[in-house]
Write a protein that holds these residues in place. Structure first.
Motif, PDB file in Angstrom:
ATOM      1  N   HIS A 172       0.875  -1.173   0.000  1.00 27.80           N
ATOM      2  CA  HIS A 172       0.000   0.000   0.000  1.00 27.80           C
ATOM      3  C   HIS A 172       0.912   1.223   0.000  1.00 27.80           C
ATOM      4  O   HIS A 172       1.565   1.510   1.004  1.00 27.80           O
ATOM      5  CB  HIS A 172      -0.910   0.009   1.226  1.00 27.80           C
ATOM      6  CG  HIS A 172      -1.947   1.089   1.185  1.00 27.80           C
ATOM      7  ND1 HIS A 172      -3.002   1.136   2.071  1.00 27.80           N
ATOM      8  CD2 HIS A 172      -2.096   2.186   0.381  1.00 27.80           C
ATOM      9  CE1 HIS A 172      -3.753   2.188   1.801  1.00 27.80           C
ATOM     10  NE2 HIS A 172      -3.213   2.852   0.788  1.00 27.80           N
ATOM     11  N   ALA A 201      -0.682  -0.915 -10.309  1.00 31.15           N
ATOM     12  CA  ALA A 201      -1.720  -0.503  -9.353  1.00 31.15           C
ATOM     13  C   ALA A 201      -2.965  -1.374  -9.462  1.00 31.15           C
ATOM     14  O   ALA A 201      -3.790  -1.401  -8.540  1.00 31.15           O
ATOM     15  CB  ALA A 201      -2.084   0.958  -9.588  1.00 31.15           C
ATOM     16  N   ARG A 202      -3.115  -2.081 -10.571  1.00 29.87           N
ATOM     17  CA  ARG A 202      -4.278  -2.946 -10.768  1.00 29.87           C
ATOM     18  C   ARG A 202      -4.056  -4.363 -10.231  1.00 29.87           C
ATOM     19  O   ARG A 202      -4.945  -5.210 -10.327  1.00 29.87           O
ATOM     20  CB  ARG A 202      -4.637  -2.986 -12.256  1.00 29.87           C
ATOM     21  CG  ARG A 202      -5.190  -1.646 -12.757  1.00 29.87           C
ATOM     22  CD  ARG A 202      -5.394  -1.645 -14.272  1.00 29.87           C
ATOM     23  NE  ARG A 202      -6.166  -0.492 -14.716  1.00 29.87           N
ATOM     24  CZ  ARG A 202      -5.652   0.715 -14.965  1.00 29.87           C
ATOM     25  NH1 ARG A 202      -4.349   0.923 -14.804  1.00 29.87           N
ATOM     26  NH2 ARG A 202      -6.423   1.707 -15.358  1.00 29.87           N
ATOM     27  N   THR A 207      -2.113  -1.523  -3.575  1.00 36.06           N
ATOM     28  CA  THR A 207      -3.008  -0.376  -3.425  1.00 36.06           C
ATOM     29  C   THR A 207      -2.165   0.874  -3.591  1.00 36.06           C
ATOM     30  O   THR A 207      -1.162   1.043  -2.893  1.00 36.06           O
ATOM     31  CB  THR A 207      -3.688  -0.356  -2.051  1.00 36.06           C
ATOM     32  OG1 THR A 207      -4.444  -1.560  -1.873  1.00 36.06           O
ATOM     33  CG2 THR A 207      -4.611   0.845  -1.915  1.00 36.06           C
ATOM     34  N   LEU A 208      -2.562   1.727  -4.522  1.00 38.29           N
ATOM     35  CA  LEU A 208      -1.779   2.918  -4.833  1.00 38.29           C
ATOM     36  C   LEU A 208      -2.658   4.149  -4.680  1.00 38.29           C
ATOM     37  O   LEU A 208      -3.778   4.195  -5.214  1.00 38.29           O
ATOM     38  CB  LEU A 208      -1.241   2.819  -6.260  1.00 38.29           C
ATOM     39  CG  LEU A 208      -0.068   3.710  -6.634  1.00 38.29           C
ATOM     40  CD1 LEU A 208       1.145   3.416  -5.766  1.00 38.29           C
ATOM     41  CD2 LEU A 208       0.286   3.503  -8.102  1.00 38.29           C
ATOM     42  N   GLN A 209      -2.155   5.135  -3.944  1.00 35.90           N
ATOM     43  CA  GLN A 209      -2.858   6.401  -3.795  1.00 35.90           C
ATOM     44  C   GLN A 209      -1.889   7.541  -4.074  1.00 35.90           C
ATOM     45  O   GLN A 209      -0.695   7.442  -3.788  1.00 35.90           O
ATOM     46  CB  GLN A 209      -3.429   6.548  -2.379  1.00 35.90           C
ATOM     47  CG  GLN A 209      -4.557   5.577  -2.055  1.00 35.90           C
ATOM     48  CD  GLN A 209      -5.111   5.802  -0.659  1.00 35.90           C
ATOM     49  OE1 GLN A 209      -4.778   5.078   0.276  1.00 35.90           O
ATOM     50  NE2 GLN A 209      -5.949   6.824  -0.509  1.00 35.90           N
ATOM     51  N   CYS A 267      -3.352   8.517   3.912  1.00 34.52           N
ATOM     52  CA  CYS A 267      -4.348   7.779   3.129  1.00 34.52           C
ATOM     53  C   CYS A 267      -5.675   8.537   3.066  1.00 34.52           C
ATOM     54  O   CYS A 267      -6.341   8.577   2.018  1.00 34.52           O
ATOM     55  CB  CYS A 267      -4.576   6.392   3.729  1.00 34.52           C
ATOM     56  SG  CYS A 267      -3.175   5.266   3.552  1.00 34.52           S
ATOM     57  N   SER A 272      -8.516   8.564  -3.816  1.00 31.88           N
ATOM     58  CA  SER A 272      -8.845   7.146  -3.718  1.00 31.88           C
ATOM     59  C   SER A 272      -7.982   6.376  -4.717  1.00 31.88           C
ATOM     60  O   SER A 272      -7.425   6.957  -5.657  1.00 31.88           O
ATOM     61  CB  SER A 272     -10.319   6.921  -4.033  1.00 31.88           C
ATOM     62  OG  SER A 272     -10.553   7.165  -5.418  1.00 31.88           O
ATOM     63  N   PRO A 273      -7.859   5.053  -4.551  1.00 34.33           N
ATOM     64  CA  PRO A 273      -7.091   4.268  -5.535  1.00 34.33           C
ATOM     65  C   PRO A 273      -7.581   4.454  -6.968  1.00 34.33           C
ATOM     66  O   PRO A 273      -6.778   4.558  -7.898  1.00 34.33           O
ATOM     67  CB  PRO A 273      -7.283   2.828  -5.048  1.00 34.33           C
ATOM     68  CG  PRO A 273      -7.466   2.971  -3.566  1.00 34.33           C
ATOM     69  CD  PRO A 273      -8.265   4.230  -3.396  1.00 34.33           C
ATOM     70  N   GLU A 274      -8.899   4.514  -7.157  1.00 33.35           N
ATOM     71  CA  GLU A 274      -9.452   4.694  -8.502  1.00 33.35           C
ATOM     72  C   GLU A 274      -9.104   6.069  -9.062  1.00 33.35           C
ATOM     73  O   GLU A 274      -8.694   6.200 -10.231  1.00 33.35           O
ATOM     74  CB  GLU A 274     -10.973   4.504  -8.479  1.00 33.35           C
ATOM     75  CG  GLU A 274     -11.435   3.109  -8.109  1.00 33.35           C
ATOM     76  CD  GLU A 274     -11.301   2.795  -6.616  1.00 33.35           C
ATOM     77  OE1 GLU A 274     -11.301   1.600  -6.266  1.00 33.35           O
ATOM     78  OE2 GLU A 274     -11.188   3.756  -5.820  1.00 33.35           O
ATOM     79  N   SER A 276      -6.625   7.867  -8.147  1.00 31.77           N
ATOM     80  CA  SER A 276      -5.172   7.928  -8.294  1.00 31.77           C
ATOM     81  C   SER A 276      -4.730   7.333  -9.625  1.00 31.77           C
ATOM     82  O   SER A 276      -3.890   7.900 -10.327  1.00 31.77           O
ATOM     83  CB  SER A 276      -4.496   7.200  -7.133  1.00 31.77           C
ATOM     84  OG  SER A 276      -4.798   7.826  -5.896  1.00 31.77           O
TER      85      SER A 276
END
Length: 286
Positions: A172, A201-202, A207-209, A267, A272-274, A276
């Motif tokens: 993360h 990231a997928r 988890t990437l932010q 965080c 959000s990850p999406e 980002s």
């Protein structure tokens, strides 16, 4: 602050740290001080301290006599001797001992969760080979081509951690937006890196932010840090940070809590990850 520099006698793994902690607890249960134990074993007091602090790797014979003195019988005795043998095993990174001189890679290899705040560059586990080469060259401007290739190879080997079977760790990472805008190696190289970052990231275990510029002041202004957590509940988290003067490991509960809370705040402030991934894709398109 409990800090340990990378210039240890050897790089202790999580198992080695667990063994050191168990030996200290066994001595204390036996009602012996380190000085008393050393005297009865015919050792110097520093030898006991170095073993219990993880600065020296004890051999099986040393552990056997310690356990005998402390009155430790099976099954605990057998478990600790097995742990001693496991702690002596060589990891893949020992093939790159000239590159990995500290404890970090050994600890990272046994982690189940890696929480990383990175304000400057793409995390090493997510770098492309060309990007890694530029980063290493910038940090070590006088390195020759042979050593440069060696360091890049080591970094690529380290990345297999995220694809390990059956249970790779979860990464993360929170990245500062500046990382996406800094054209390390030029825009063509950076575009490839951003596309690779978006792809990684997928992964289900990544988890990437991204922390956007608009956030302003935040909990990560003092610099990068990584919180490593391990599968065994008895193994405490370790915080790692690095700089131009070397590596530092924080292990006190207070420092770990401070860094964990700082990461949680980052965080919450980050996209959000999406969102980002969308920003990374847009930056690659730009």
């Amino acid at each position: 602050m409990a800090a340990t520099k990378s210039a240890l006698t050897y790089a202790p793994s999580v198992r080695a740290r667990r063994l050191a902690r168990s030996l200290k607890e066994a001595r204390q249960r036996a009602g012996l001080t380190a000085v008393q134990a050393a005297a009865r074993l015919g050792w110097s007091q520093p030898k006991i301290s170095h073993i219990e602090n993880g600065r020296t790797k004890p051999g099986v014979e040393d552990v056997e006599v310690m356990l005998t003195l402390y009155g430790i019988t099976s099954p605990e005795r057998d478990a600790l001797l097995t742990l001693t043998r496991e702690a002596e095993r060589r990891g893949w990174w020992t093939n790159y001992a000239d590159v990995f001189t500290g404890s970090y890679v050994a600890l990272e290899d046994e982690a189940s969760l890696i929480r990383e705040w990175e304000p400057q560059i793409v995390p090493g586990l997510l770098q492309t080979q060309d990007y890694a080469r530029e980063v290493i060259r910038a940090g070590r401007p006088h390195v020759d081509e042979h050593e440069l290739r060696r360091r890049v190879m080591a970094r690529m080997a380290r990345q297999t951690l995220l694809r390990r079977e059956p249970e790779p760790p979860h990464l993360h990472a929170v990245l500062d937006e500046a990382i996406l805008r800094r054209p390390i190696g030029g825009w063509d190289l950076m575009k490839d890196q951003l596309r690779h970052l978006s792809k990684e990231a997928r992964r289900p275990n990544v988890t990437l932010q991204v922390l956007p510029f608009a956030v302003g002041a935040h909990a990560g202004l003092e610099g990068l840090f990584i919180v490593l957590s391990f599968p065994e509940e008895s193994d405490p988290d370790v915080v790692y940070t690095e700089g131009i003067y070397g590596d530092v490991y924080l292990e006190s509960p207070e420092e770990i809590k401070r860094c964990t809370l700082a990461f949680e705040e980052l965080c919450e402030m980050a996209l959000s990850p999406e969102e980002s991934v969308a920003l990374i894709d847009a930056a690659a398109g730009d």
